[in-house]
Design an enzyme around this catalytic site. Sequence first.
Site, mmCIF file in Angstrom:
data_model
loop_
_atom_site.group_PDB
_atom_site.id
_atom_site.type_symbol
_atom_site.label_atom_id
_atom_site.label_comp_id
_atom_site.label_asym_id
_atom_site.label_seq_id
_atom_site.Cartn_x
_atom_site.Cartn_y
_atom_site.Cartn_z
ATOM 1 N N ASP A 1 43.832 40.108 52.113
ATOM 2 C CA ASP A 1 44.235 38.776 52.570
ATOM 3 C C ASP A 1 45.394 38.931 53.552
ATOM 4 O O ASP A 1 46.556 38.730 53.215
ATOM 5 C CB ASP A 1 44.658 37.951 51.346
ATOM 6 C CG ASP A 1 44.952 36.515 51.714
ATOM 7 O OD1 ASP A 1 44.290 35.994 52.616
ATOM 8 O OD2 ASP A 1 45.853 35.929 51.092
ATOM 9 N N HIS B 1 54.009 41.524 41.902
ATOM 10 C CA HIS B 1 54.096 41.007 43.277
ATOM 11 C C HIS B 1 54.885 39.693 43.299
ATOM 12 O O HIS B 1 55.808 39.529 44.102
ATOM 13 C CB HIS B 1 52.679 40.782 43.830
ATOM 14 C CG HIS B 1 52.633 40.041 45.131
ATOM 15 N ND1 HIS B 1 52.979 40.627 46.331
ATOM 16 C CD2 HIS B 1 52.278 38.766 45.423
ATOM 17 C CE1 HIS B 1 52.835 39.738 47.304
ATOM 18 N NE2 HIS B 1 52.413 38.604 46.791
ATOM 19 N N ASP C 1 42.354 31.543 46.718
ATOM 20 C CA ASP C 1 43.171 32.726 46.483
ATOM 21 C C ASP C 1 44.127 32.449 45.323
ATOM 22 O O ASP C 1 44.806 31.427 45.303
ATOM 23 C CB ASP C 1 43.963 33.081 47.748
ATOM 24 C CG ASP C 1 44.430 34.528 47.739
ATOM 25 O OD1 ASP C 1 43.766 35.371 47.106
ATOM 26 O OD2 ASP C 1 45.453 34.822 48.363
ATOM 27 N N GLU D 1 47.396 42.453 52.210
ATOM 28 C CA GLU D 1 47.553 42.178 50.775
ATOM 29 C C GLU D 1 46.390 42.816 50.040
ATOM 30 O O GLU D 1 45.225 42.506 50.301
ATOM 31 C CB GLU D 1 47.614 40.669 50.495
ATOM 32 C CG GLU D 1 48.919 40.043 50.968
ATOM 33 C CD GLU D 1 49.182 38.646 50.400
ATOM 34 O OE1 GLU D 1 48.211 37.967 50.008
ATOM 35 O OE2 GLU D 1 50.362 38.248 50.345
#
Lengths: 434, 434
Positions: free
Chosen positions: B232, B133, B126, B198
Amino acid sequence: MSALYGVDETHDPALRSWVESANDPACEFPIQNLPFGRFREAADLDWRIGVAIGDQVLELRRIGLINHAEMNRLMRLKPETRLELRRALSAGLRAGSGQQARWRDALLPMARVQLGLPCQIGDYTDFYVGIHHATTVGKLFRPDQPLLPNYKWVPIGYHGRASTIGVSGQDFVRPMGQVMAAGAEAPQLMPSQRLDFELELGIFIGRPNAQGQAIPIEQAEEHVFGLALFNDWSARDLQAWEYQPLGPFLSKNFASTVSPWMVTMEALAPFRRAFERPAGDPPPLPYLDSAAQRAQGAIDVDLEVRLQTAAMRAAGQPAVCISRSNYADAAYWTVAQLVSHHSVNGCSLSNGDLLGTGTLSGPRPDQAGSLLELSAGGRTPITLPNGEQRRFLEDGDSVELHGRCERAGYRAIGFGACRATVLPAASTVANETD
Amino acid sequence: MSALYGVDETHDPALRSWVESANDPACEFPIQNLPFGRFREAADLDWRIGVAIGDQVLELRRIGLINHAEMNRLMRLKPETRLELRRALSAGLRAGSGQQARWRDALLPMARVQLGLPCQIGDYTDFYVGIHHATTVGKLFRPDQPLLPNYKWVPIGYHGRASTIGVSGQDFVRPMGQVMAAGAEAPQLMPSQRLDFELELGIFIGRPNAQGQAIPIEQAEEHVFGLALFNDWSARDLQAWEYQPLGPFLSKNFASTVSPWMVTMEALAPFRRAFERPAGDPPPLPYLDSAAQRAQGAIDVDLEVRLQTAAMRAAGQPAVCISRSNYADAAYWTVAQLVSHHSVNGCSLSNGDLLGTGTLSGPRPDQAGSLLELSAGGRTPITLPNGEQRRFLEDGDSVELHGRCERAGYRAIGFGACRATVLPAASTVANETD
C-alpha cells in the site's frame, strides 16, 4: 468550460413537448432537463437506458439514437457527442416533432417501471465541500478551531464503500456497531443511537483518465457526466469512536442512497454561477484555479430535506420539509476542483465513479444538511408539525432529498426524489455460546 | 474453523509432483500450495484461471475441473467445493497420477505468460492490524499516547481506492500533491518527497453476504478465498497535510500493488497458530471472539521486504533484504475478526473485495514494514550494502515483498513476489497561463 456546457436552444423556456405531462410547470422533468437513468419493467429483466420526460420514461435504444443498453458506455461519450444526443432528444420530443408517432411507442409511465442505480458504480469518493457543515460540526469538537488548517487549501475527501450504495426507495436496517458511552470503560455493541442523514449531491464520472495522468482543471468537466441527489447515511456514535486516526468506516458504509436520474452537465448550463471565495481567504493553488472556474464554476441547485415518520405515514401525512439549502451557497469547492484534485497525484478516475460532495449545509442553522447540525449535536431536538421530536433518526423514518434549479428566464428543472427508510436493527450477531 | 480448513493428505510433505520443478526445495509453489491466479499469453487475449505448480501454470478450464474462466465465479464456491477442487488438483498433479499425460498439455511456463490481477477487485478496504506499526507511527505524532484508546477494541479500517490496484511488475509515477512545509504559510504542489512502501497481506473475499446481514465470526472464514502480498504505497508528506479529519486520500490512492497468486485458506491450514492477546489487554467484544479464533486464528507467514535501487539494477545487483517480519507476530486482529467487524453494521462484502491487513511490522525496529519506521520518521537513513542510503524511496527504486510459510513437519510454501518500481513524477499540471 462555457464552450463545453453552454446555453443553447435546448434550454429555450418556450420549448414544449408533445409529452403533455412535461409541460406542467410543477414537473421536474420538462424537455429542458432530459436526465438519464436505468429502468426495467420487471426484476428479472435487464436494465435499459431511459430519459425522463414528464411522468414518462423514454427508452433510448428503442428510438434508435443509440444501439446498446449500457449506461456506463453512454457515459463515456465525448461531450460533443453527448451534446448531439441532447439536441436530438430535444428535437424529437418537441411539440410538433415528426418523431412523435414513432417515439411514442418507446414511452413507459415512470410509475410502472423500476428505476435502478443510474449506472454501475465504480469507486465511490466522498468529499467535504460544505464549509458551513465543516464549521458547525468542527465547533462541536473544537470550539476554538472549527476549521482545520488544511480546509481552505485541500478539497478534503476520503474513499467510501460502493457496494452498499442503493437507489431511492431502498430500506436499510439501522446499523449495529461499537459505541463508547461517555465515562464508560469499554465500548458496547449496540444499534446506533445517533443515526443521521447527510444532504449531498453525487457527481458521476463519465470519461476516465489514465493512471499517472492528472486531469487539468480546464478539462475537468469533460470527465463529468452529471449530478444526482445523494444521502450519505451516518451513524454519529459509531463514527465518534472509530474514526481516529484513519477516518469514517462502519459509521458510513452500511448504506448510501442515490436518486435514479443523472441530471447532465448540459442541462445544468443555465444554472452556473460565479465562484468566488470570501475576501481574505487564500486563493486556490494554481492546479485548482482557472478563469472559467471563477466565472461560472458554481452550480445553483436549491436543495430540500423532507422527513416522514412512521406515525406520519400511518396518519396519511406527507413528508415535511426540515431543511432547505443551496449547493452554490454551501460549497467551498467546485466540481472541477474536486476532479482535478482527485487526479493530481495520478489517481485514475473510472467510468461510473461517484463523487459525493459532502454535506451541503447553508450558512444559517435552519439550512443544515444533517440532524447533527439541526439538533446541535443532539442537544436541542427539532419539533415536527405533528408534535413529534427528533434529535436523530428513529426506526420507520423516511428521509427524502429534493433538488431544483431555477433562474429567471429559464424553465426550472428538478432532480426527482432521493428517498430511503430506516428499518429496525437486525438482532445482534454477538456470539453468546462461545 | 478447523473443520473448514483442516490439514489433510494434500498437505503431506512427502507428496511429490510429476511437474519436476515443483519438487525443488526452494520452490514456492510445490504441490502442497496450489495458489490461484489469472494469466494470459498475450495482451489481446482474455484472462484465464491458472494454478501455480513449480515454474509452470496449469490452466484450470483446460483440464476440465471447471467449465469457465472467471476467477470471481470460482471464488464464490462453497468451501467444501473448493476443498474438493484442491483435492482433485493435488491428486492429478501427484507423481504417478494417471492425469499426467492429459494435464501436461494444460501447462504453460510461468515465465512465458502475463500474470494479471488475481481477480476483478470489488471494493478495497485497508485495515490497521499491525500493532507495532501503529505504536511506532503513533509515537512519531503522539509520544505520550502512541496507541489511540480505540485501538484494542476496534479493528481500525478505512476504505481505499480499487481502481489503482495493480499487479506485481507495475511501474507507477511518483505522486504529485500538496505539501505543507514546516513553518510555511501555504502548501505547495510538488512531487512527494516522502514516498514509502507498506508491507501488507491482502485478503480476498470469495463469498458475499447480503446487505443488512452481519457475518458471525464462526462463519467469517467461509467468506475468505485466500491471501496475497500487498503493498500500500504511501506518500507520507501528502498524508500529514491532508488526513485530518477524514483519513488518508491522495496519499494512498495513486497506486497499490498485489501479488498475482492467491494462496488459499486451505493451503494455509498447516500454518495456523493460537491467537492470544498480551496479558492485561481487554478481551475482544463477543462478536469478535470465538474459541476457534483463540485456538488457531493467527496465520504464520514470514514476510520480507527487498529493495533494488536504480544503481543496483545498473550494476546487476539483485534486490537486498531491508526488513523481515511475520504476520502472526505483527497482527493484533485476525482475518475472521476483520471480516466480522466489517459486516457487523450490515455492510455487504462482495465477491472479489480486497481487505488489506495494514502494515505488518514486527516488534523490533529492524522488523518494520515501512521506511517511515525504518528511518525513524526520516531522521536516520538506512544504509544499503552498496553504500547508498534511503530515508524514503527514490525514483527508480523497486520494492519487492515476499512471504513464506514454514513449519516443522510440513513442506514450506511461498507467495511469489510482489514487486513494483517508482518512476519520476509526471510534470506538474498546474495551470500557469490562466
